[in-house]
Design an enzyme around this catalytic site. Structure first.
Site, PDB file in Angstrom:
ATOM      1  CB  SER A   1      39.424  37.161  48.688  1.00 17.66           C
ATOM      2  OG  SER A   1      39.504  35.772  48.907  1.00 17.66           O
ATOM      3  CG  ASN A   2      41.920  33.603  45.571  1.00 11.59           C
ATOM      4  OD1 ASN A   2      41.238  32.584  45.622  1.00 11.59           O
ATOM      5  ND2 ASN A   2      42.945  33.817  46.386  1.00 11.59           N
ATOM      6  CG  HIS A   3      36.990  34.193  41.226  1.00 10.81           C
ATOM      7  ND1 HIS A   3      35.748  34.639  41.610  1.00 10.81           N
ATOM      8  CD2 HIS A   3      37.467  35.100  40.349  1.00 10.81           C
ATOM      9  CE1 HIS A   3      35.495  35.775  40.997  1.00 10.81           C
ATOM     10  NE2 HIS A   3      36.521  36.084  40.217  1.00 10.81           N
ATOM     11  CB  SER A   4      40.195  29.588  45.884  1.00 14.90           C
ATOM     12  OG  SER A   4      40.195  28.309  46.472  1.00 14.90           O
TER      13      SER A   4
END
Ligand code: C5P
Length: 221
Positions: free
Chosen positions: A29-32
């Site tokens: 995933s990512n930091h959003s």
């Protein structure tokens, strides 16, 4: 005062990260945080819009007054839901940070640790926004770009490639911009090449500034 300038406008907003599963306990995933997309949804509801929020996993409270909320995990699920509602919309704002790649093979069982290195194969996710750009008729299309270098050049190229009306760019390396925080510093790039640089503002104000620009395109297209 209460604004009603988005009354009867059907607005689809995507927010948050996507999660691309590796096995039952792991994902990419990512930091959003979803804050920008949720701020947009709140602002659009306050201005009278009928808002569908399609969201990846976030820890945020669901905005009140939505027409519909759809929870998704993966980019493929997000694509399916976005395409389903696209014909209904006047405006699409893609604030979600969609994962560009997903693990090629999902393991139904937890992958065991070994002594050796392991290689994870990834395959490309579809670019949802690009697909919308190819399909669009009346819809105003707005993209986001989180850039770290050659910001304006990359963003304008993205706007053209994806057939967008507006692209909102933030330099994620600057403090007070981008992931996790409540403020943002953005540039709004129009399809005619006009660039507007906004000062550091709360995400809700950034949201209203973006909706102001969208209104111009709704009224004059
Ligand atoms: O190409 P890039 O990912 O930087 O473009 C960002 C914009 O494209 C965002 O608005 C994002 O929501 C959208 N996007 C998408 N599907 C992808 C990747 C990005 O809709 N697979």
């Amino acid at each position: 005062g209460t604004r009603t300038d988005l009354q009867n406008k059907k607005i689809l907003i995507t927010a948050g990260p996507t999660r691309e599963p590796i096995d039952p306990v792991r994902f990419i995933s990512n930091h959003s945080s979803g804050k920008m997309g949720y701020s947009l949804a709140e602002a659009a509801v306050e201005r009278g819009g009928e808002v569908i929020l399609i969201s990846g996993p976030t820890s945020l409270e669901r905005p009140a007054g939505l027409y519909k909320y759809v929870a998704v995990e993966t980019a493929l699920e997000m694509r399916e839901q976005v395409l389903k509602f696209f014909p209904w919309c006047d405006v699409v704002i893609k604030a979600a940070a969609v994962a560009d790649y997903r693990p090629k093979n999902y393991s139904g069982r937890k992958i065991k640790k070994k002594d050796a290195e392991m290689v994870l194969e990834l395959e490309k996710n579809p670019d949802i926004l690009k697909e919308l750009g190819e399909k669009k008729d009346r819809q105003v299309l707005v993209g986001f770009a989180a850039e770290t270098n050659d910001i304006q050049k990359n963003a304008l190229e993205k706007l053209n490639r994806k057939n967008l009306d507006l692209i909102v760019v933030n330099d994620v390396t600057v403090e007070g911009a981008g992931f996790g925080v409540d403020t943002n510093i953005v540039k709004i790039i129009h399809r005619n090449g006009t660039i507007e640089e906004l000062p550091k503002m709360p995400k809700k104000e950034v949201a209203n500034a973006i909706l102001d620009r969208i209104l111009q395109y709704l009224n004059y297209s």
